[in-house]
Design an enzyme around this catalytic site. Structure first.
Site, PDB file in Angstrom:
ATOM      1  N   SER A 167      34.815  38.714  32.969  1.00 38.02           N
ATOM      2  CA  SER A 167      35.800  37.801  33.567  1.00 38.02           C
ATOM      3  C   SER A 167      35.753  37.980  35.073  1.00 38.02           C
ATOM      4  O   SER A 167      35.369  39.052  35.572  1.00 38.02           O
ATOM      5  CB  SER A 167      37.213  38.130  33.055  1.00 38.02           C
ATOM      6  OG  SER A 167      38.202  37.454  33.818  1.00 38.02           O
ATOM      7  N   TYR A 180      44.119  44.239  31.475  1.00 40.26           N
ATOM      8  CA  TYR A 180      43.035  43.295  31.233  1.00 40.26           C
ATOM      9  C   TYR A 180      41.960  43.413  32.311  1.00 40.26           C
ATOM     10  O   TYR A 180      40.762  43.486  32.001  1.00 40.26           O
ATOM     11  CB  TYR A 180      43.592  41.870  31.201  1.00 40.26           C
ATOM     12  CG  TYR A 180      42.554  40.801  31.002  1.00 40.26           C
ATOM     13  CD1 TYR A 180      42.027  40.540  29.745  1.00 40.26           C
ATOM     14  CD2 TYR A 180      42.094  40.030  32.078  1.00 40.26           C
ATOM     15  CE1 TYR A 180      41.065  39.553  29.554  1.00 40.26           C
ATOM     16  CE2 TYR A 180      41.142  39.041  31.899  1.00 40.26           C
ATOM     17  CZ  TYR A 180      40.626  38.808  30.637  1.00 40.26           C
ATOM     18  OH  TYR A 180      39.674  37.838  30.455  1.00 40.26           O
TER      19      TYR A 180
END
Length: 275
Positions: A167, A180
């Site tokens: 990501s 995350y």
């Protein structure tokens, strides 16, 4: 890859990106984790449409079975579509990865590609991150990638390819997403380690780092006008990406066009990692 540029709403564009065909993918076999919905489902569908046999694996086995049936119907009109087989899998269990890999090899007689797509996206300010949350995030997002690569490597022949979903959060901080962001930074670095070690077996390992992609995981952006405006402001292209715009890089990384590409990450983020 090309597309029209007429917005149909804030951040949206008309049209589907045109991706290369990559005929060499036909007849290959793949496993996609987290394939019951979102990007995983689109990956499975795109591969099946190009003649790749796919095991779609997900912790929600019932939803995966429904998705596999829907994909089969969707690609039925394609020329020589691949089969999609549903499997239940908890990516935090190494033995589940091994079982799925062995099943794919038995079912299709080979295993060429493995896409580590499953992940979770928890929210908590730093002071509120609990031991349970950080453990769960690292277990799903990082251990799940490692276990998948291990299982894939045991069943792949030279020429196989693994793609991990990282990501832009691996390099850009998002408030409330500390667990995350840390997990995706780990995925990006783990990808490099896997590429070095699995290169001895002729297996390539790369990652894709999506930004704001219009999927179920980012539905909260669409539903919050302030969040949507912020996303459009920080993305140089001033729109959200579509799932199909992540499919293109995936197909490239699996194809022979990328046979000398390993240990790298491709950002699909409209340029947001640079601002």
């Amino acid at each position: 890859m090309s597309e029209t540029a007429e917005p149909t709403g804030p951040g949206r564009v008309v049209g589907t990106p045109v991706t290369a065909v990559y005929p060499e993918l036909r007849g290959k076999a793949a496993v996609v984790t987290g394939a019951a919905r979102g990007m995983g489902a689109r990956f499975a569908a795109a591969l099946a449409a190009r003649g790749v046999d796919v095991v779609g694996a997900d912790i929600d086995a019932d939803a995966m079975a429904v998705t596999a049936k829907e994909i089969a119907e969707e690609v039925a009109g394609a020329e020589g579509p691949g089969r999609v087989v549903a499997a239940g899998m908890d990516v935090t269990r190494a033995e589940d990865h091994e079982a799925v890999a062995a099943s794919a090899a038995r079912e299709f007689g080979r295993l060429d590609f493995w896409i580590n797509n499953a992940g979770i996206f928890p929210f908590a300010e730093v002071g509120d991150v609990t031991p349970a949350q950080i453990r769960a995030t690292l277990s799903v997002n990082v251990e799940g990638v490692l276990f998948g690569a291990q299982a894939a490597a045991r069943h792949m022949r030279p020429g196989g390819a693994i793609v991990n979903m990282s990501s832009v959060s691996a390099v850009r901080v998002r408030r409330g997403r500390g667990a995350y962001c840390a997990s995706k930074a780990a995925v990006a670095h783990l990808t490099e380690s896997l590429a070095v070690e699995l290169g001895d077996q002729g297996i390539r390992v790369n990652s894709i780092a999506p930004g704001y992609i219009d999927t179920e995981m980012t539905r909260w952006v669409r539903e919050d006008p302030k969040a949507l405006q912020h996303a459009l402001d920080v993305v140089p292209l001033h729109r959200l990406g579509s799932p199909e715009e992540v499919v293109g890089p995936l197909l490239f990384l699996l194809s022979d066009s990328a046979r000398y590409v390993t240990g790298h990450g491709i950002a699909v983020d409209g340029g947001s990692r640079h601002v």
